[in-house]
Each structure stands twice: as structure tokens, then as C-alpha cells.
Design a protein around this motif. Sequence first.
Motif, short mmCIF file in Angstrom:
data_model
loop_
_atom_site.label_atom_id
_atom_site.label_comp_id
_atom_site.label_asym_id
_atom_site.label_seq_id
_atom_site.Cartn_x
_atom_site.Cartn_y
_atom_site.Cartn_z
N ARG A 27 0.85 -1.19 0.00
CA ARG A 27 0.00 0.00 0.00
C ARG A 27 0.88 1.23 0.00
N THR A 28 0.36 2.31 -0.56
CA THR A 28 1.11 3.56 -0.52
C THR A 28 1.01 4.15 0.88
N LEU A 29 2.13 4.66 1.36
CA LEU A 29 2.19 5.14 2.74
C LEU A 29 1.21 6.28 2.98
N SER A 30 0.96 7.11 1.97
CA SER A 30 0.07 8.25 2.15
C SER A 30 -1.37 7.84 2.48
N SER A 31 -1.71 6.59 2.21
CA SER A 31 -3.06 6.10 2.51
C SER A 31 -3.18 5.59 3.95
N LEU A 32 -2.08 5.67 4.70
CA LEU A 32 -2.03 5.09 6.03
C LEU A 32 -1.58 6.11 7.08
N ALA A 33 -2.15 5.98 8.27
CA ALA A 33 -1.53 6.58 9.46
C ALA A 33 -0.59 5.52 10.03
N MET A 34 0.49 5.95 10.63
CA MET A 34 1.49 5.02 11.13
C MET A 34 1.66 5.19 12.63
N GLY A 35 1.93 4.08 13.28
CA GLY A 35 2.13 4.13 14.72
C GLY A 35 3.24 3.19 15.15
N TRP A 36 3.75 3.46 16.33
CA TRP A 36 4.72 2.58 16.98
C TRP A 36 4.18 2.20 18.35
N PHE A 37 4.27 0.93 18.64
CA PHE A 37 3.90 0.40 19.95
C PHE A 37 5.10 -0.35 20.51
N ARG A 38 5.03 -0.67 21.78
CA ARG A 38 6.08 -1.48 22.37
C ARG A 38 5.49 -2.40 23.43
N ARG A 39 6.18 -3.51 23.63
CA ARG A 39 5.79 -4.47 24.67
C ARG A 39 7.01 -4.80 25.51
N ALA A 40 6.99 -4.32 26.75
CA ALA A 40 8.07 -4.61 27.69
C ALA A 40 7.82 -5.97 28.33
N PRO A 41 8.85 -6.62 28.83
CA PRO A 41 8.67 -7.93 29.48
C PRO A 41 7.62 -7.88 30.58
N GLY A 42 6.66 -8.77 30.49
CA GLY A 42 5.63 -8.86 31.51
C GLY A 42 4.55 -7.79 31.45
N LYS A 43 4.58 -6.99 30.39
CA LYS A 43 3.60 -5.90 30.28
C LYS A 43 2.80 -6.02 28.99
N GLU A 44 1.71 -5.27 28.94
CA GLU A 44 0.89 -5.22 27.73
C GLU A 44 1.55 -4.34 26.67
N ARG A 45 1.17 -4.56 25.43
CA ARG A 45 1.64 -3.70 24.36
C ARG A 45 1.05 -2.31 24.55
N GLU A 46 1.89 -1.29 24.45
CA GLU A 46 1.43 0.08 24.68
C GLU A 46 1.79 1.00 23.53
N PHE A 47 0.98 2.01 23.37
CA PHE A 47 1.21 3.03 22.34
C PHE A 47 2.44 3.85 22.68
N VAL A 48 3.24 4.16 21.65
CA VAL A 48 4.42 4.99 21.82
C VAL A 48 4.27 6.31 21.06
N ALA A 49 3.96 6.21 19.78
CA ALA A 49 3.87 7.41 18.94
C ALA A 49 3.09 7.09 17.68
N GLY A 50 2.49 8.13 17.09
CA GLY A 50 1.77 7.94 15.84
C GLY A 50 1.81 9.20 15.00
N VAL A 51 1.58 9.02 13.69
CA VAL A 51 1.59 10.15 12.76
C VAL A 51 0.54 9.92 11.69
N THR A 52 -0.23 10.99 11.40
CA THR A 52 -1.25 10.89 10.37
C THR A 52 -0.64 11.08 8.98
N TRP A 53 -1.46 10.94 7.97
CA TRP A 53 -0.97 11.12 6.59
C TRP A 53 -0.45 12.53 6.38
N SER A 54 -1.02 13.50 7.15
CA SER A 54 -0.65 14.91 7.01
C SER A 54 0.37 15.35 8.06
#
Length: 124
Positions: A27-54
Motif C-alpha cells: 500500500r502507498t504510505l500516504s493512505s495510512l496513518a502510522m504508529g509505533w507500539f512497544r511491549r516490555a517484558p511482563g507488560k501489555e503492548r502500549e502506544f508509543v507514537a503515531g503520525v497521520t498522513w498529514s
Amino acid sequence: QARLVESGGGSVQAGGSLRLSCAVSGRTLSSLAMGWFRRAPGKEREFVAGVTWSNNTKYAESVKGRFTISRDNAKNTAALEMNSLKPEDTAVYFCAADTQNWRVAVTRGGYDYWGQGTQVTVSS
């Protein structure tokens, strides 16, 4: 369908920096918002950062001022620049893509595609 592949993880001492990249295909990147998550040992996956198409961005409080998310639509890649790393940043980091590209979702359910993850280890 989109395929996401992360790279750039590794081990670093506290105070150091790492840059994670996410290559998007299918897919072309411009059609997507992008995010980063992380999962530390023993923890749930959590939101780190995100960016919209604009290029509107959102960050978790724990990384504000230290991490920077970016996107390069021409190269179909997204990146997460991580500075002043702390041991508590140790986690598997995941790239994610949302077809509702005007928003930054902060929950896992807001994303349609995921990478396989890359390990980041910060030693004290």
C-alpha cells in the motif's frame, strides 16, 4: 494488504540513541496513518507514537521530548528516532498501520496491519 517490516533495533547504553525504521509494501504510505507500539517484558503492548498522513503526531507521555516519529511517503517508510534512552524503554517495538489515515489511534484495535517487531535493549 500491507506488509510492514521493522529494522534498527539493538542494544544501547542508557542515554544513547537508536533509530527504528518501518518499510511498508503493498500500500502507498500516504493512505495510512502510522504508529509505533512497544511491549516490555511482563507488560501489555502500549502506544508509543503515531503520525497521520498529514504529519500530525501524538506521543505517549513517557517518550515526549525524547522520541520523534516521522514518515517519508516517497520511500514508503516510517521511522522512530529514540534519544536519551532509558532502561525502562527496553521492549519489543512494533510498527503499525491504520487505514483511517486522518487520525492517530492509541489502542491496538485502531490499527489494521502490524510488523513482526524489533528488540530494543537499554542497559544502565
